[in-house]
Write an enzyme that holds these catalytic residues in place. Structure first.
Site, PDB file in Angstrom:
ATOM      1  N   ASN A  41       0.840  -1.181   0.000  1.00 57.52           N
ATOM      2  CA  ASN A  41       0.000   0.000   0.000  1.00 57.52           C
ATOM      3  C   ASN A  41       0.884   1.243   0.000  1.00 57.52           C
ATOM      4  OD1 ASN A  41      -1.601   2.207   1.328  1.00 57.52           O
ATOM      5  ND2 ASN A  41      -3.191   0.642   1.175  1.00 57.52           N
ATOM      6  N   HIS A  52      -3.234   0.664  -3.819  1.00 61.01           N
ATOM      7  CA  HIS A  52      -3.399  -0.357  -2.798  1.00 61.01           C
ATOM      8  C   HIS A  52      -2.308  -1.396  -3.015  1.00 61.01           C
ATOM      9  CE1 HIS A  52      -7.978   0.435  -2.062  1.00 61.01           C
ATOM     10  NE2 HIS A  52      -7.251   1.526  -1.953  1.00 61.01           N
ATOM     11  N   GLU A  54      -2.401  -4.550  -3.683  1.00 58.60           N
ATOM     12  CA  GLU A  54      -2.635  -5.420  -4.837  1.00 58.60           C
ATOM     13  C   GLU A  54      -2.352  -4.686  -6.150  1.00 58.60           C
ATOM     14  OE1 GLU A  54      -5.630  -6.527  -1.570  1.00 58.60           O
ATOM     15  OE2 GLU A  54      -4.820  -4.687  -2.425  1.00 58.60           O
ATOM     16  N   SER A  79      -8.157  -8.804   2.727  1.00 59.33           N
ATOM     17  CA  SER A  79      -9.203  -9.052   1.737  1.00 59.33           C
ATOM     18  C   SER A  79      -9.256  -7.914   0.710  1.00 59.33           C
ATOM     19  CB  SER A  79     -10.542  -9.173   2.466  1.00 59.33           C
ATOM     20  OG  SER A  79     -11.587  -9.493   1.592  1.00 59.33           O
ATOM     21  N   CYS A  81     -10.302  -5.053  -1.812  1.00 57.37           N
ATOM     22  CA  CYS A  81     -11.439  -4.149  -1.958  1.00 57.37           C
ATOM     23  C   CYS A  81     -12.063  -4.329  -3.352  1.00 57.37           C
ATOM     24  CB  CYS A  81     -10.974  -2.709  -1.757  1.00 57.37           C
ATOM     25  SG  CYS A  81     -10.061  -2.048  -3.171  1.00 57.37           S
TER      26      CYS A  81
END
Length: 156
Positions: A41, A52, A54, A79, A81
């Site tokens: 992040n 983010h 990912e 998890s 988004c």
């Protein structure tokens, strides 16, 4: 066993973000048991609205062929988004391994409804790193949480 090994690499990325003054969420992209992308992040570090863990990870992997994405697993400490889940669906990444989802429940239902295998390892270490950050930085977390439309068990 590989899932636990690779989630530890994502956790290293989360801790890297924390050392940089960012939100401790990390991710790695793995193809054929080889790490091809790493990220964490960078919302605060880069004053970004999209980096983010990912998204940063996928960006670091570079432009892959479609067939390559279909051989990948994304490992993330939290998890994903809806934005990150959308990117996973766009590139047809078939498998996501999550460190934990109690701190924030992302769009796992969306992923599963579109045929993505979602595995939640429920690791205390992933949860604790983020929970500690949230407790020390509630104002920052509240802003980020509001942006993704989520809620957390720590709100109680």
């Amino acid at each position: 066993m590989n899932d636990y090994k690779f989630i530890q690499e994502a956790l290293k990325e989360a801790k890297k973000s924390l050392k940089e003054g960012g939100v401790p969420i990390g991710a790695i992209l793995v193809e054929n048991k080889k790490i091809i992308g790493r990220g964490h992040n960078r919302l605060l570090q880069n004053d970004s609205v999209i980096l983010h863990g990912e998204m940063d990870c996928m960006e670091s992997a570079g432009r892959l062929k479609g067939v390559d994405y279909r051989k990948c697993t994304l490992y993330t400490t939290l998890s994903p988004c809806p934005m990150c889940s959308g990117a996973l669906l766009l590139y047809k990444i078939p498998r996501v391994v999550i460190g934990e989802n109690t701190t924030l429940m992302g769009a796992e239902d969306l992923l599963e409804a579109n045929g993505v295998e979602v595995i939640n390892l429920g690791l205390d270490e992933c949860r604790e790193v983020l929970e500690d950050y949230i407790l020390e930085n509630p104002d920052v977390w509240d802003v980020e949480l509001e942006r993704v439309g989520g809620s957390t068990d720590l709100d109680d």
